[in-house]
Design an enzyme around this catalytic site. Sequence first.
Site, PDB file in Angstrom:
ATOM      1  N   ASP A  46       0.850  -1.200   0.000  1.00 54.21           N
ATOM      2  CA  ASP A  46       0.000   0.000   0.000  1.00 54.21           C
ATOM      3  C   ASP A  46       0.883   1.246   0.000  1.00 54.21           C
ATOM      4  OD1 ASP A  46      -2.065   1.743   0.150  1.00 54.21           O
ATOM      5  OD2 ASP A  46      -2.917   0.960   2.001  1.00 54.21           O
ATOM      6  N   ASP A  47       0.837   1.992  -1.070  1.00 50.77           N
ATOM      7  CA  ASP A  47       1.572   3.267  -1.192  1.00 50.77           C
ATOM      8  C   ASP A  47       3.089   3.089  -1.297  1.00 50.77           C
ATOM      9  OD1 ASP A  47      -1.005   4.182  -0.779  1.00 50.77           O
ATOM     10  OD2 ASP A  47      -0.513   5.502   0.902  1.00 50.77           O
ATOM     11  N   CYS A  86      -6.179   3.853  -3.281  1.00 52.48           N
ATOM     12  CA  CYS A  86      -6.386   2.463  -2.847  1.00 52.48           C
ATOM     13  C   CYS A  86      -7.608   1.751  -3.426  1.00 52.48           C
ATOM     14  CB  CYS A  86      -6.494   2.411  -1.331  1.00 52.48           C
ATOM     15  SG  CYS A  86      -5.069   3.086  -0.482  1.00 52.48           S
ATOM     16  N   ARG A  90      -7.480  -1.384  -6.155  1.00 52.33           N
ATOM     17  CA  ARG A  90      -7.731  -2.769  -5.727  1.00 52.33           C
ATOM     18  C   ARG A  90      -8.869  -3.397  -6.533  1.00 52.33           C
ATOM     19  NH1 ARG A  90      -4.923  -3.140  -0.617  1.00 52.33           N
ATOM     20  NH2 ARG A  90      -3.667  -1.248  -0.779  1.00 52.33           N
ATOM     21  N   LYS A 143      -5.153  -5.860   3.856  1.00 52.47           N
ATOM     22  CA  LYS A 143      -6.089  -4.767   3.599  1.00 52.47           C
ATOM     23  C   LYS A 143      -7.061  -5.149   2.481  1.00 52.47           C
ATOM     24  CE  LYS A 143      -6.121   0.046   2.057  1.00 52.47           C
ATOM     25  NZ  LYS A 143      -5.355   1.300   2.043  1.00 52.47           N
ATOM     26  N   HIS A 145     -10.439  -3.028   1.597  1.00 50.18           N
ATOM     27  CA  HIS A 145     -10.787  -1.704   1.067  1.00 50.18           C
ATOM     28  C   HIS A 145     -11.698  -1.733  -0.158  1.00 50.18           C
ATOM     29  CE1 HIS A 145      -9.259   2.713   1.399  1.00 50.18           C
ATOM     30  NE2 HIS A 145     -10.512   2.521   1.785  1.00 50.18           N
ATOM     31  N   SER A 168      -8.167   1.301   5.262  1.00 53.38           N
ATOM     32  CA  SER A 168      -6.827   1.863   5.494  1.00 53.38           C
ATOM     33  C   SER A 168      -6.504   1.954   6.981  1.00 53.38           C
ATOM     34  CB  SER A 168      -6.719   3.255   4.876  1.00 53.38           C
ATOM     35  OG  SER A 168      -6.849   3.151   3.481  1.00 53.38           O
ATOM     36  N   HIS A 240       1.564   2.303   3.930  1.00 44.16           N
ATOM     37  CA  HIS A 240       0.623   3.417   4.101  1.00 44.16           C
ATOM     38  C   HIS A 240       0.821   3.965   5.514  1.00 44.16           C
ATOM     39  CE1 HIS A 240      -3.258   5.442   4.517  1.00 44.16           C
ATOM     40  NE2 HIS A 240      -3.592   5.148   3.274  1.00 44.16           N
ATOM     41  N   ASP A 292      -0.331  -0.816  -4.774  1.00 41.54           N
ATOM     42  CA  ASP A 292      -1.617  -0.313  -5.263  1.00 41.54           C
ATOM     43  C   ASP A 292      -1.533   1.073  -5.894  1.00 41.54           C
ATOM     44  OD1 ASP A 292      -1.172   1.090  -2.854  1.00 41.54           O
ATOM     45  OD2 ASP A 292      -3.310   1.213  -2.401  1.00 41.54           O
ATOM     46  N   ASN A 293      -0.545   1.872  -5.458  1.00 44.32           N
ATOM     47  CA  ASN A 293      -0.366   3.229  -6.025  1.00 44.32           C
ATOM     48  C   ASN A 293       0.967   3.761  -5.525  1.00 44.32           C
ATOM     49  OD1 ASN A 293      -2.827   3.729  -3.688  1.00 44.32           O
ATOM     50  ND2 ASN A 293      -0.908   4.828  -3.390  1.00 44.32           N
ATOM     51  N   LYS A 313       1.290   9.294  -5.267  1.00 38.69           N
ATOM     52  CA  LYS A 313      -0.102   8.871  -5.044  1.00 38.69           C
ATOM     53  C   LYS A 313      -1.109   9.984  -5.343  1.00 38.69           C
ATOM     54  CE  LYS A 313      -3.037   7.446  -1.140  1.00 38.69           C
ATOM     55  NZ  LYS A 313      -3.042   6.815   0.191  1.00 38.69           N
TER      56      LYS A 313
HETATM   57 MG    MG Z   1      -2.660   2.933  -1.438  1.00 36.63          MG
END
Ligand code: MG
Length: 473
Positions: A46-47, A86, A90, A143, A145, A168, A240, A292-293, A313
């Site tokens: 994540d991130d 996110c 996803r 996660k 989301h 998150s 994240h 994811d980003n 992001k």
């Molecule tokens: Mg993310």
Amino acid sequence: MHRRDLLKGLGLTAASLAVPGCGNALSRSTKSGAGRKPNFVVIFCDDLGYGDLGCFGHPTIRTPHLDRMAAEGQKWTNFYVGASVCTPSRAALLTGRLPIRSGMCSDRRRVLFPDSAGGLPQSEITIARALKPHGYATAAVGKWHLGHLREYLPTSHGFDSYFGIPYSNDMDRVAGEGRKAFWEPKTEYWNVPLMRDEQIVERPADQETITKRYSEEAVKFIKAKKDEPFFLYLAHNLPHVPLFASDEFDGTSRRGLYGDVIEEIDHGVGLILDTLRDEGLAENTFVVFTSDNGPWLPYNEHGGSAGLLREGKGCTFEGGMREPTILWWPSKIAPGVVHDMGATMDLYTTIIKLAGGQPPADRIVDGLDLSPALFGTGPSPRDTMFYYRGTQIHAVRKGAFKAHFITKSGYRRDKRVTHDPPVLYNLEHDPSEKYNVAKDHPDVIADIRAEVTRHTQALVKKEDQLAKRIKKE
Ligand code: MG
């Protein structure tokens, strides 16, 4: 041309291309056995930024397990996600479709929140659901989301089991002082739930041990399901913000807490790959590592780095949507660095086909089958990428060129700017998106505009899942 001639031309034999589950599996001595369908493990951060791994050029973060995974497998340098935040990202990975097609993106709220009433609609077919008829054991760890209400949870979308924080790790904030809470994070500041299937088993989730526990849960699942084909979706909540590492990693990286977090994730990747090797499953398991980003830049040192890519992001510059991606499948995929384009949506189609299935034919699936690039028989089929922000197309890449029709940073207070003609970058010459070459390539712009027209004509409007809120009594 006959297949045999084609293979000869490429210096290959049919045996060298054999893929388990596709009717031509190699015999092998491992207990995974000839003809068994391949297993799939998708590790989704994540991130995490494009520049945050050793093998993608970070000068101080140590990622020996990911570096080895990249050396044994494929490192993809032009691999994209379906959105720069996110929830829609996803949705794109798990459905093989741009989030605009499922209602999982919005111009009102960018992601789902604890007061959201929406989620991934039941009409969508996740990778897990598509694999179930082919005999797969499926697990989601980490996660989610894509909706925390029961009908949207992993166990309602084809996963046999779920263990994780359903959104998150910076949500449900109940304490801590302003941004200082992020610089000196404490688990009790964020009252996020940890769920086992549909039940909350811990609240607040102990975030210091969460990465470690996710990796252990992944290993446990692999060991338990080693005798049947499996799909494991391991989506770490970190890096994240707020950042947390367990005692074993806290304070050990030269990159500070962010480095501790990445090195703990790397350690977990090592445990998973070692488990696959020890159980004799490595040569029958396709493992993917990506994010994811891009990095969440307003969080300064607590956010990652997109390396030489622009921004991070939340926006449609490369730093928001191009991810450090590693694909691993010993003795099956051709090791090397791949400069072709790929996207998380392509994992959907690739995985389902490798399992012996077909992506659903009753809807548009954006994912393409990456098998030619994986197995060394040809290039990636992907040559175009649409960059959405919410429900709007902000940019389109075709081949080396990327046209920005609208630009805006991820989180700074700059104005949204519309460009006509679009700003055009040659990403192969200029990966940092600095030099506008629109004047020199009117033909490229015309071609990209035609792609946009074709794409938008085929869109069907869906209900906005992200704008719906739970009604207060
Ligand atoms: Mg993310």
